[in-house]
Design an enzyme around this catalytic site. Structure first.
Site, PDB file in Angstrom:
ATOM      1  N   GLY A 148      -0.758 -48.486   3.412  1.00 27.21           N
ATOM      2  CA  GLY A 148      -0.134 -49.777   3.212  1.00 27.21           C
ATOM      3  C   GLY A 148       1.322 -49.629   2.814  1.00 27.21           C
ATOM      4  N   CYS A 149       2.064 -50.715   2.929  1.00 28.09           N
ATOM      5  CA  CYS A 149       3.500 -50.667   2.644  1.00 28.09           C
ATOM      6  C   CYS A 149       3.761 -50.490   1.159  1.00 28.09           C
ATOM      7  CB  CYS A 149       4.188 -51.904   3.202  1.00 28.09           C
ATOM      8  SG  CYS A 149       3.398 -53.470   2.787  1.00 28.09           S
TER       9      CYS A 149
END
Lengths: 343, 343, 343, 343
Positions: A148-149
């Protein structure tokens, strides 16, 4: 030349992945699928490809995946897990940019993503695709869970401190801020320009799906005793994540933290550590696969780490390409050697 | 490998030029000068180069121009003209990104730029560096006057109509809108975020320096009878120019205008013509050297051309690199084959 | 105290109308309806009312319109026309902020709005609510069609020239730019922050619904011979319209145009005419019911008028309140005496 | 009617103060001074006053302060302290919006503001103008030190917790984010649109002038044992501060924190406490004097308070007007009863 297929190419992660692969000298896009836009040309749908590409979106069912070596999923959470087993059986390699294979524990996955996992047996086979931690495993992986970012920015920021056991793992805080492209290209009121611009707010103070992901990784790096407060905020801009990380160090400790970070990331092509007191800016990494950090001792006890990435690149599509490069023995920076677009 | 020097690299045009040349496979940056920042590292000054480059700004006087084949000027107007004659004598080739050599007539230059021209004799030797018009001359030029940003978007938009004599040249209107990076990186109140964002206005309704430049070029293409109303506006964004162009056509004329434009730009690597009714967007060309157009017949008499460029690339640094490529017999798109950054 | 009901209060026009009426010393909001949000509190839905208001959205069917003197419609086009006849019969006064009653001709309405008009007989009874033209009629009106945002800015900008017959009515151009709140609060991809910010484009080059509205009004003011090219553009900001208007004047004419405009608007509390050469800015009118203009003779033949309004205030909710003030014999500026929010 | 003078009216704090006082029913602006803009009209300098005001900037020396009851300083730090003693002697009341009188200790002031204090004896006479803490003292004050913008948002957010001694005062964190108008209207490269928009970064990680101010106030409220980490960040927007506040509570404590906050601020006209889990947004308070908070227990030990204000209103000009209202026995909300401008 790696032949790639992209499943679900109509979001922001998708268009960035197409952009990077289009310019990649060792990759060829064979197919891009979209249920809703099948038959439509990429150049019409995304105007940055006007005049450049003849690609069209195709129906997943009629897409010639047999000509692909590698399939990227740029689909919503919960989509890849329904298709991946079949594709793996067909000998394809997979990089999933969504969250389907990021958590080891199917029960935790179900708790945060609201449905039963469709192939829980693959969760332990999947490799968490953060090269700075898992490069060797990625090399041989068949199924990569692209991080995920927020987790990318937070994990890289805390990594040296946790690895070295220098801080109290029970009192970590990540105050993270993201541009709105992180919310995707869905037509939601909350993502409208007139809601986002000239505005700032926190969200998810009650809990966010990236919290278990960050904790799982940091626990594996450290001693399984991480307590993290993670508060995400929505920035009135498109691209970029800035994580401001707080940790308590023993006040007797006198480690040169900047040196520690530089040693830790010495061989990393996409991580740069600035001097203490220098403030990383999100625009410095815009459009690039880079993470820029500084680590600052602001008082006897308190450490503040500043960490920036482009959420669509190092936080998504760029990291996926980096993983592809590793999986196919290409130089890791191939197709990713860009300078941030400023201004 | 072309060895280049950059004079005046601290503005937005400068940093974009450095960015493009840094990634260019056939160019090497030998020196970047700045009077005010001499001794400072590029990576510290422009954070997108942090961890990437060891270049430093140098004093012009102590800069080893002897090792350069080509000098770019990214200086304010009125600077290059004082130094260019000497550099030409020393055998250097020059591309000036400012306005010093864009006008043929020294008197007109003085009228709009407020001082006497320092080397008026060079005005006719300089080649106006718009490849779509002057490619052959650029090839052999020693001194290239890189076009202004507004002129590039307006001239390309009107070019086929004027060349073919299809419209009334005495009643042309260019309603042009530019992102604020076009105003430069000077510390001016009018360019502050709190002045520009959530705001929109025209400026220069009394006259703008790009008007004589546009008229000079269109007059040379047509029959010296152009009357143009040019109204620039400031957009609350950083990059991008959108020119909305109005012209009157004979109502009997039934030319397929889109086809005309496509024929005209058939061989141009950086110009794309969309179908009539499709609206070019500035973000489609962000960070690229491209111009995207559509031409629309909105009534019996009225033609509306929509033209977009990135003011810092096709409107400045990218066009300069395109000119360099032409001057050094490199494939014209070398180092410029990027896809627009979206979003 | 005027007792008002608002039908459809969940859009940007709606919330601005609620804001203005909430602060209005002579109006009381009795009810706000919303089919989708019935039962929800205004303060929860629109956070600027948190802690200020106990109002709740109600179902239209269960809303006590009998306690209202005046009903505002802030609904999508095509909604009001289905309900207005009944409310008029019940003795209510109506101000419709949508387009249902703006055009006189039901056939033209159907052509542009895509369905048959539900009460075509009311089209001639409705008064077009632009006070600068129709103040006397508004005073006695039972049904006011509140003007569109673009039409308000364009009509006020051209008005003195058309009234005086000073320009060629067959060659008018309106190059108009609007903030994205003009597109409403619907969840559309095209209105997302990541689509709108750092981007600029035209739209509706094939035709826009506000064109027949503008032409109808200007034709009524002049000699029914208006030919107008109207090109709208989307600005990367929330509020504000800037219309750049082009007209050809006889080159022999020597009227002092600024004086003409000042004479024309002398008694108008919400119209200000700047000196020629001064550029109106949208932020100057942000949050206000004002229109600021300048008129510029840029060549022998060419006039350029610059006109700014806040699309949600003078272009919608504020003008509706101005109309209410006129209908109820209140001082016309009541509740509208604000200074623009800058920055 | 309070007759007021404004010294230094050309910045963002100045124009907001003028805007609020212009609309204030019980205040009259007698004079606005500016050394640089003396002789220029307000309406020309700030276009939101075009057509509304005949005021002109005057030279300080020739300004008729004798007709003023109250003088506001909207000057840079270090200006007011040189003039205030004389004005106090002349019987004027003073509200200083800069930092000259915010710190009690002249040595600390000198350390953070880089010069010797010009009237250290007045530091203890000055009242810190945060009405939620000092209302009674403000009522009788002759010299009010209007609080800083960050301190207002942080102090109000921590106030109930510190007052009640519920959290560990030695481990407080304020991660604060401000719109760029907080940096003032000076022509600095760092405040340019092209530097600020589409960008986010921290600053002042080495220390910020608002830290000693916050600590002084919280120490006075609590037991003089506050240790605070304060990290400010620059938001790509104009107005608004969001403070995200972290504190550790005893895990045995079970206080209903939202109720505690509501009790604490029960009589405050400008403070609203949302339910836990609800996220305050800066736009909800845009243009208003309000502070909106929520307090959230995110784990056994960790409390997160979210606090928003408009930095130019409750963080500057609005709070100054609130202080004026208190000093002159006007209802405290006079001239400040506005609803936030949304969008």
């Amino acid at each position: 030349m790696v032949k790639v297929g992209i499943i679900g190419g109509t979001g922001y992660t998708g268009v960035e992945l197409i952009r990077l692969l289009y310019m990649h000298p060792q990759a060829e896009i064979v197919a891009i699928t979209s249920r809703t836009e099948a038959g439509r040309s990429l150049a019409e749908y995304f105007p940055n490809f006007a005049g450049l590409s003849d690609l069209e979106f195709t129906e997943p069912a009629s897409t010639p995946f047999q000509f692909c070596d590698l399939i990227f999923f740029a689909t919503p959470n919960g989509t890849a897990m329904k298709v991946v087993p079949e594709l793996l059986s067909a000998g394809k390699k997979i990089i999933d940019l969504a969250a389907d294979f990021r958590l080891n524990d199917a029960a935790v996955w179900q708790q945060w993503y609201g449905e039963e996992h469709a192939c829980a047996d693959l969760l332990n086979e999947a490799v968490y695709g953060l090269p700075e931690i898992n490069r060797a495993k990625i090399k041989d992986a068949k199924l990569v869970a692209n991080p995920g970012c927020y987790p990318t920015s937070v994990i890289l920021g805390f990594l040296p401190l946790i690895e070295q056991g220098l801080v109290d793992p029970a009192n970590l805080i990540a105050d993270a801020k993201s541009g709105v492209s992180g919310a995707g290209r869905g037509a939601k009121i909350g993502s409208l320009h007139a809601e986002v611009s000239e505005n700032f707010k926190a969200y998810g103070v009650d809990g966010h799906r990236h919290l278990p992901e960050i904790k799982q990784v940091l626990n594996a790096v450290g001693d399984n005793n991480v307590q993290l407060t993670f508060i995400p905020h929505l920035l009135p801009m498109n691209r970029g994540i800035h994580a401001t990380l707080y940790a308590n160090i023993s006040s007797q400790d006198s480690t040169d933290l900047t040196q520690l970070y530089r040693d830790c990331f010495r061989k990393e092509p996409f991580v740069t550590v600035l001097d203490a007191g220098v403030h990383p800016e999100t625009r410095a990494v815009r459009g690039t696969n880079r993470c820029i950090l500084s680590v600052n001792r602001v008082s006897d006890r308190q450490i503040v780490v500043l960490s920036v990435i482009d959420n669509l690149v190092k936080g998504a599509a760029g990291q996926a390409v980096q993983n592809m490069n590793i999986m196919y023995d290409l130089p890791e920076t191939t197709g990713l050697e860009t300078v941030g677009l400023l201004p």
